[in-house]
Design a protein around this motif. Structure first.
Motif, PDB file in Angstrom:
ATOM      1  N   GLU A  86       0.907  -1.240  -0.030  1.00  0.00           N
ATOM      2  CA  GLU A  86      -0.164   0.167   0.008  1.00  0.00           C
ATOM      3  C   GLU A  86       0.774   1.206  -0.137  1.00  0.00           C
ATOM      4  OE1 GLU A  86      -4.388  -1.214   2.290  1.00  0.00           O
ATOM      5  OE2 GLU A  86      -2.623  -0.269   3.529  1.00  0.00           O
ATOM      6  N   TYR A  92      -3.766   3.873   0.861  1.00  0.00           N
ATOM      7  CA  TYR A  92      -4.147   2.936   1.834  1.00  0.00           C
ATOM      8  C   TYR A  92      -5.298   3.511   2.692  1.00  0.00           C
ATOM      9  CZ  TYR A  92      -2.645   6.789   5.113  1.00  0.00           C
ATOM     10  OH  TYR A  92      -2.488   7.773   5.718  1.00  0.00           O
ATOM     11  N   VAL A  93      -6.003   2.432   3.191  1.00  0.00           N
ATOM     12  CA  VAL A  93      -7.108   2.734   4.204  1.00  0.00           C
ATOM     13  C   VAL A  93      -6.762   3.071   5.553  1.00  0.00           C
ATOM     14  CG1 VAL A  93      -9.232   1.795   5.022  1.00  0.00           C
ATOM     15  CG2 VAL A  93      -8.651   1.192   2.645  1.00  0.00           C
ATOM     16  N   ARG A 151      -5.587   1.383  11.186  1.00  0.00           N
ATOM     17  CA  ARG A 151      -6.187   1.135   9.887  1.00  0.00           C
ATOM     18  C   ARG A 151      -7.090  -0.011   9.982  1.00  0.00           C
ATOM     19  NH1 ARG A 151      -0.617   0.938   5.935  1.00  0.00           N
ATOM     20  NH2 ARG A 151      -0.155   3.055   6.592  1.00  0.00           N
ATOM     21  N   GLU A 153     -10.991  -1.183   7.717  1.00  0.00           N
ATOM     22  CA  GLU A 153     -11.990  -1.352   6.486  1.00  0.00           C
ATOM     23  C   GLU A 153     -12.497   0.194   6.346  1.00  0.00           C
ATOM     24  OE1 GLU A 153     -14.758  -4.310   6.373  1.00  0.00           O
ATOM     25  OE2 GLU A 153     -13.514  -5.939   6.617  1.00  0.00           O
ATOM     26  N   ALA A 154     -12.280   0.464   4.990  1.00  0.00           N
ATOM     27  CA  ALA A 154     -13.063   1.838   4.835  1.00  0.00           C
ATOM     28  C   ALA A 154     -14.483   1.775   5.336  1.00  0.00           C
ATOM     29  CB  ALA A 154     -13.275   1.944   3.211  1.00  0.00           C
ATOM     30  N   GLY A 155     -14.907   2.879   5.754  1.00  0.00           N
ATOM     31  CA  GLY A 155     -16.217   3.048   6.503  1.00  0.00           C
ATOM     32  C   GLY A 155     -16.506   2.788   8.250  1.00  0.00           C
ATOM     33  N   THR A 174     -13.411   8.145  11.269  1.00  0.00           N
ATOM     34  CA  THR A 174     -14.046   6.931  10.229  1.00  0.00           C
ATOM     35  C   THR A 174     -12.949   6.929   9.214  1.00  0.00           C
ATOM     36  OG1 THR A 174     -16.274   8.044  10.520  1.00  0.00           O
ATOM     37  CG2 THR A 174     -15.811   6.882   8.237  1.00  0.00           C
ATOM     38  N   ARG A 175     -12.665   5.736   9.039  1.00  0.00           N
ATOM     39  CA  ARG A 175     -11.673   5.277   8.091  1.00  0.00           C
ATOM     40  C   ARG A 175     -11.917   5.544   6.697  1.00  0.00           C
ATOM     41  NH1 ARG A 175     -11.814   0.997  11.815  1.00  0.00           N
ATOM     42  NH2 ARG A 175      -9.785   0.842  13.270  1.00  0.00           N
ATOM     43  N   GLU A 176     -11.118   5.816   5.731  1.00  0.00           N
ATOM     44  CA  GLU A 176     -11.022   6.018   4.455  1.00  0.00           C
ATOM     45  C   GLU A 176     -10.178   5.721   3.620  1.00  0.00           C
ATOM     46  OE1 GLU A 176     -12.002  10.286   3.369  1.00  0.00           O
ATOM     47  OE2 GLU A 176     -13.539  10.462   5.044  1.00  0.00           O
ATOM     48  N   LYS A 177     -10.329   5.286   2.393  1.00  0.00           N
ATOM     49  CA  LYS A 177      -9.234   5.074   1.475  1.00  0.00           C
ATOM     50  C   LYS A 177      -8.382   6.499   1.221  1.00  0.00           C
ATOM     51  CE  LYS A 177      -7.504   3.772  -3.123  1.00  0.00           C
ATOM     52  NZ  LYS A 177      -8.054   3.041  -4.581  1.00  0.00           N
TER      53      LYS A 177
END
Length: 387
Positions: A86, A92-93, A151, A153-155, A174-177
């Protein structure tokens, strides 16, 4: 005679024990099985406690690569390989922060916040210290495990406890790409354009060339390339950028472990505009060769501090369990055939800074008007006779 009897008894016992180990290893001790394989078998079969064999093999592999004495070769455990890929792809997410260990307060200090990323949107700032991630103490679990927690999963969301100058703050992010910008640019008050190249990994050439073209359309007086803290990257990305900038001639020379040599060259197309390159002790590999090529062609003034001196290149070789080794397999040379290994680049204009200023430049927490190296580059361009 009694002493001799003891010696003979001891020697016979040692011989019997050696034979027993040889027998337990299937008679392979002298038939090509490595010392590490033998040791792993002995530990697995005889160690009094339970052993995490994956951790054992990772430690052995890391030690083996380290024992080469080459600071540029390194081992990548299977658990970290996806993150490594990544990073090389500049995507990366996560939440968009760069962290490093902090002692006071204990935790992980945020040294960079990605513009437009979820951490910035949530209000996290440079110099904040992450003390907990999902309720786990970051100084106790360490940087790698904290990074793994952040890190995901996205969302999905991650809970962080932050120490900001003695105040404890709670954040839900909130995690994002994250698509990490590689080359960012702006027009300075002086009329010069500034292009900051973070690395020479994926997307570097495309973004850098686009930045150059945009600045030239705005009729800037010249361009300052900032490759301070740039760790290098892919050769083909570097060559594409140099080919766009420089006239016909050699750009980059390499020699591999098996004696093969290669020279990458530029075509006749080039640009003509005053240029400078900012470097420091954390400019590595491709970043150094970028500055060296422009310096040797008399196309740019190099300003800042002496660079690291990384003259070897690595191939990343994956192993059967999903781990990998990045191994130095060859040497790089400048257009004039100069090796930078252990030497680095000496700037045309040397400007050293103190530790606090160095850290502020890294964290992009310093006003550009207060950056002594950037201002020295502008002064040098104002008085230089360049293309």
């Amino acid at each position: 005679m009694k002493a001799l009897s003891y010696i003979l008894a001891f020697s016979l016992g040692a011989f019997i024990m050696t034979g027993y180990i040889y027998y337990r290893l299937g008679g392979k001790a002298s038939t090509g099985v490595s010392k590490l394989d033998q040791l792993e078998t002995i530990i697995d079969e005889r160690f009094i406690e339970d052993v995490d064999m994956t951790a054992l093999e990772d430690a052995a592999a890391d030690a083996m690569v380290t024992a080469t004495g080459d600071r540029w070769s390194y081992y990548i455990p299977a658990s970290q390989y996806a993150s490594y890929v990544e990073q090389m792809q500049n995507a990366y997410v996560g939440i968009g922060v760069t962290i490093q260990p902090s002692e006071e307060p204990a935790g992980l200090e945020v040294v960079q916040v990605t513009a437009g990323g979820p951490a910035e949107a949530a209000g996290i700032q440079v110099f904040d210290v992450i003390v907990e991630a999902e309720g786990q103490n970051s100084s106790e679990i360490g940087m790698e495990e904290t990074r793994n927690i952040i890190r995901g999963e996205a969302g999905t969301q991650v809970q962080l406890t932050i120490n900001r100058q003695g105040e404890t703050l709670e954040f839900t992010v909130t995690r994002e790409k994250i698509d990490v910008p590689v080359a960012t640019y702006e027009v300075l008050d002086s009329g010069y354009g500034l292009i900051t190249i973070s690395n020479f990994d994926s997307k570097c050439a495309h973004e850098t060339i686009a930045a150059i073209e945009e600045l030239m359309e705005q009729n800037v007086k010249g361009i300052v390339f900032d490759v301070r803290f740039n760790p290098g990257g892919y050769k083909h990305e570097l060559v594409e950028v140099l080919d766009y900038i420089l006239p016909e001639g050699p750009l980059f020379r390499s020699e591999t472990y098996d004696g093969k040599t290669e020279t990458d060259t530029s075509d006749a197309g080039h640009i003509e505009i005053p240029m400078a390159v900012l470097v420091n002790g954390d400019s590595y590999s491709a970043a150094e060769f970028f500055a060296a090529a422009l310096q040797e062609y008399d196309y740019a003034i190099v300003v800042g501090e002496k660079t690291c001196g990384k003259g070897y290149f690595q191939n990343t070789i994956t192993l059967s369990d999903g781990s990998a080794v990045a191994l130095s397999v060859g040497k790089y040379f400048t257009p004039n055939g100069v090796s930078l290994a252990g030497v680095g680049i000496t700037p045309d204009v040397t400007v050293e800074v103190d530790e606090d200023t160095y850290a502020a430049i890294y964290g992009r927490a310093l006003e550009l008007s207060e950056d002594p190296q950037l201002q020295a580059a502008i002064s040098a361009l104002n008085s230089a006779d360049l293309p």
